[in-house]
Design a protein around this motif. Sequence first.
Motif, PDB file in Angstrom:
ATOM      1  N   LYS A  18       0.837  -1.208   0.000  1.00  0.00           N
ATOM      2  CA  LYS A  18       0.000   0.000   0.000  1.00  0.00           C
ATOM      3  C   LYS A  18       0.870   1.257   0.000  1.00  0.00           C
ATOM      4  O   LYS A  18       0.669   2.163  -0.803  1.00  0.00           O
ATOM      5  N   ASN A  19       1.833   1.297   0.919  1.00  0.00           N
ATOM      6  CA  ASN A  19       2.570   2.546   1.101  1.00  0.00           C
ATOM      7  C   ASN A  19       3.610   2.804   0.016  1.00  0.00           C
ATOM      8  O   ASN A  19       4.228   3.873  -0.016  1.00  0.00           O
ATOM      9  N   ARG A  22      -0.387  14.605  13.829  1.00  0.00           N
ATOM     10  CA  ARG A  22       0.600  14.303  12.778  1.00  0.00           C
ATOM     11  C   ARG A  22       0.769  15.553  11.919  1.00  0.00           C
ATOM     12  O   ARG A  22       0.108  15.716  10.898  1.00  0.00           O
ATOM     13  N   PRO A  23       1.669  16.423  12.331  1.00  0.00           N
ATOM     14  CA  PRO A  23       1.839  17.674  11.596  1.00  0.00           C
ATOM     15  C   PRO A  23       2.459  17.462  10.206  1.00  0.00           C
ATOM     16  O   PRO A  23       2.924  16.365   9.891  1.00  0.00           O
ATOM     17  N   VAL A  24       2.425  18.522   9.390  1.00  0.00           N
ATOM     18  CA  VAL A  24       3.047  18.447   8.058  1.00  0.00           C
ATOM     19  C   VAL A  24       4.117  19.530   7.915  1.00  0.00           C
ATOM     20  O   VAL A  24       4.458  19.946   6.818  1.00  0.00           O
ATOM     21  N   ASP A  25       4.633  19.993   9.068  1.00  0.00           N
ATOM     22  CA  ASP A  25       5.593  21.105   9.028  1.00  0.00           C
ATOM     23  C   ASP A  25       6.841  20.797   8.199  1.00  0.00           C
ATOM     24  O   ASP A  25       7.341  21.662   7.478  1.00  0.00           O
ATOM     25  N   PHE A  26       7.323  19.550   8.236  1.00  0.00           N
ATOM     26  CA  PHE A  26       8.541  19.244   7.447  1.00  0.00           C
ATOM     27  C   PHE A  26       8.244  19.361   5.954  1.00  0.00           C
ATOM     28  O   PHE A  26       9.088  19.806   5.176  1.00  0.00           O
ATOM     29  N   SER A  38      11.212  11.595   8.204  1.00  0.00           N
ATOM     30  CA  SER A  38       9.787  11.404   7.908  1.00  0.00           C
ATOM     31  C   SER A  38       9.607  10.778   6.527  1.00  0.00           C
ATOM     32  O   SER A  38      10.168  11.265   5.531  1.00  0.00           O
ATOM     33  N   VAL A  39       8.820   9.720   6.492  1.00  0.00           N
ATOM     34  CA  VAL A  39       8.537   9.028   5.228  1.00  0.00           C
ATOM     35  C   VAL A  39       7.836   9.997   4.270  1.00  0.00           C
ATOM     36  O   VAL A  39       8.252  10.203   3.131  1.00  0.00           O
ATOM     37  N   GLY A  40       6.741  10.599   4.743  1.00  0.00           N
ATOM     38  CA  GLY A  40       5.939  11.469   3.884  1.00  0.00           C
ATOM     39  C   GLY A  40       6.727  12.685   3.398  1.00  0.00           C
ATOM     40  O   GLY A  40       6.652  13.051   2.228  1.00  0.00           O
ATOM     41  N   ASP A  85       4.474   0.232  12.138  1.00  0.00           N
ATOM     42  CA  ASP A  85       3.230  -0.375  11.645  1.00  0.00           C
ATOM     43  C   ASP A  85       3.066  -1.821  12.112  1.00  0.00           C
ATOM     44  O   ASP A  85       1.969  -2.378  12.026  1.00  0.00           O
ATOM     45  N   VAL A 130       8.090   6.474  17.079  1.00  0.00           N
ATOM     46  CA  VAL A 130       7.761   7.177  15.827  1.00  0.00           C
ATOM     47  C   VAL A 130       6.518   8.048  16.001  1.00  0.00           C
ATOM     48  O   VAL A 130       6.468   9.185  15.518  1.00  0.00           O
ATOM     49  N   TYR A 131       5.518   7.532  16.696  1.00  0.00           N
ATOM     50  CA  TYR A 131       4.291   8.284  16.958  1.00  0.00           C
ATOM     51  C   TYR A 131       4.163   8.576  18.446  1.00  0.00           C
ATOM     52  O   TYR A 131       4.605   7.785  19.277  1.00  0.00           O
ATOM     53  N   ARG A 176      -3.687  -0.691  11.651  1.00  0.00           N
ATOM     54  CA  ARG A 176      -2.816  -1.665  12.339  1.00  0.00           C
ATOM     55  C   ARG A 176      -3.368  -2.062  13.706  1.00  0.00           C
ATOM     56  O   ARG A 176      -3.100  -3.164  14.182  1.00  0.00           O
TER      57      ARG A 176
END
Length: 414
Positions: free
Chosen positions: A20-21, A119-123, A160-162, A301, A323-324, A367
């Motif tokens: 999926k990822n 889960r911020p998106v600052d990066f 970060s993966v994203g 995960d 991680v989280y 998960r």
Amino acid sequence: MIRILGGRRLDGEVRISGAKNAALPAIFASLLTPEPLVLHNVPKLLDVETAVELVQALGKEVHWSNGTLRITGGEELRPEAPAELVQRMRASFLVLGPLVARIGQAKVALPGGCALGPRPVDFHLQGLARLGAQVEVGNGAVQAKATRLRGARVYLDFPSVGATEQLLLAGALAPGETVIVNPAREPEVVELAVLLQKMGAEVRWDLDRVTIRGTPRLSGAEHTIIPDRIEAGTYLLAGAITGGRVRALSVCPEHLRAFLDRLELAGAAIEVGPDWVEVQGPPRPKAVDFRTWPYPGFPTDLQPPMVALLARAEGRSTVTETVYAARFGHVEPLLQMGARIQVMGNVLVVEGVERLRGAQVEATDIRAGAALVLAALAAEGVSFVRGEHHLARGYENLGEKLCGLGAQVWEEQG
Ligand code: EPU
């Protein structure tokens, strides 16, 4: 609702689907070019369907048959991602970079928090700004504009993966070199880089960084999605938790190293072939401590599914989630099934019990749902797992695959 009658040893082989990822960013990479992108081994999952709907809404055409996606068209792209699709799936935020790189503007809703905590998106945003985008956040959305992105150096506070994927996607169309220091190195990220190379970008991995040299026009490509290491781990745990024997086929064993190491310490016998892994579960698992970590560490995960195994281990396990901030949605329902788990900040202390018991429980994310299914397979009596749409987001044909291994599982309405 999924109904599971526990207590049967699973036995047999299961074919693992495409990841999926890895599939999601590959689908979004189609926004970078008007030429055809052909993706093989794409799993039929709700999240993949959401990604397909999203690129269609932005102007692409998608043809899907037998696990192959052919994505074409999109000479002209629309700049706005429908908020409903972004809210359905966080990974949708990855269209921001490709849109701004290709058409100079994009508007994407802020994905916000989720069941895993904030889960911020600052990066992502700081990185795109470094590449020359003007980024504005307001009214629950991000707007980005740029006459032209250009390569730049970006340092990530956390791998970060994203954010790494966002910057690889944008950097592929930005002239010059984009250098990401402290990038994520998950196999899915590396695969995205491979795909972007096929499309015409140049990518180089070094010890502490990845460098992508962009080009103003990328070509189409044909690409096969790698096996889903998290799905593989989940079925191997299904073998281990029931004291059975499960062979996962079409996997990349190398991607499962940290996980297999801990599974072996938990008392499972493991055999590894070139593209398969077999696990023979112990009568009762042993306690093990582990800590989640970016790849090649133990994948977050697989933390909830592994906790399900340790819930019936002999002894006390300590599990640290790094991680989280709060990926513990499986704990409360596992307690209802008779597990003994204490949450202490980002640490779980799991006192193994001899037997779990069937219960009616609810999955709050993909998960956590997998953890509950595993616990139900090992528990005495019948369990009902609600929130099955979370499982359908990440596990292709879950019920069918489990039944193929001898589990007693029914997918029911209501
Ligand atoms: N983070 C920030 N700021 C950012 C980005 C991330 O603080 O700008 C934090 C997050 O809040 C989190 C940590 O960094 O605490 C890691 O987040 P990351 O960006 O690495 O994760 P992601 O890209 O949002 C992907 C997977 C997740 C998987 C994580 C970690 C996809 C579509 N999702 O998410 O998969 O847990 O990497 O490996 O690739 C799942 O499949 O169930 C799933 C949640």
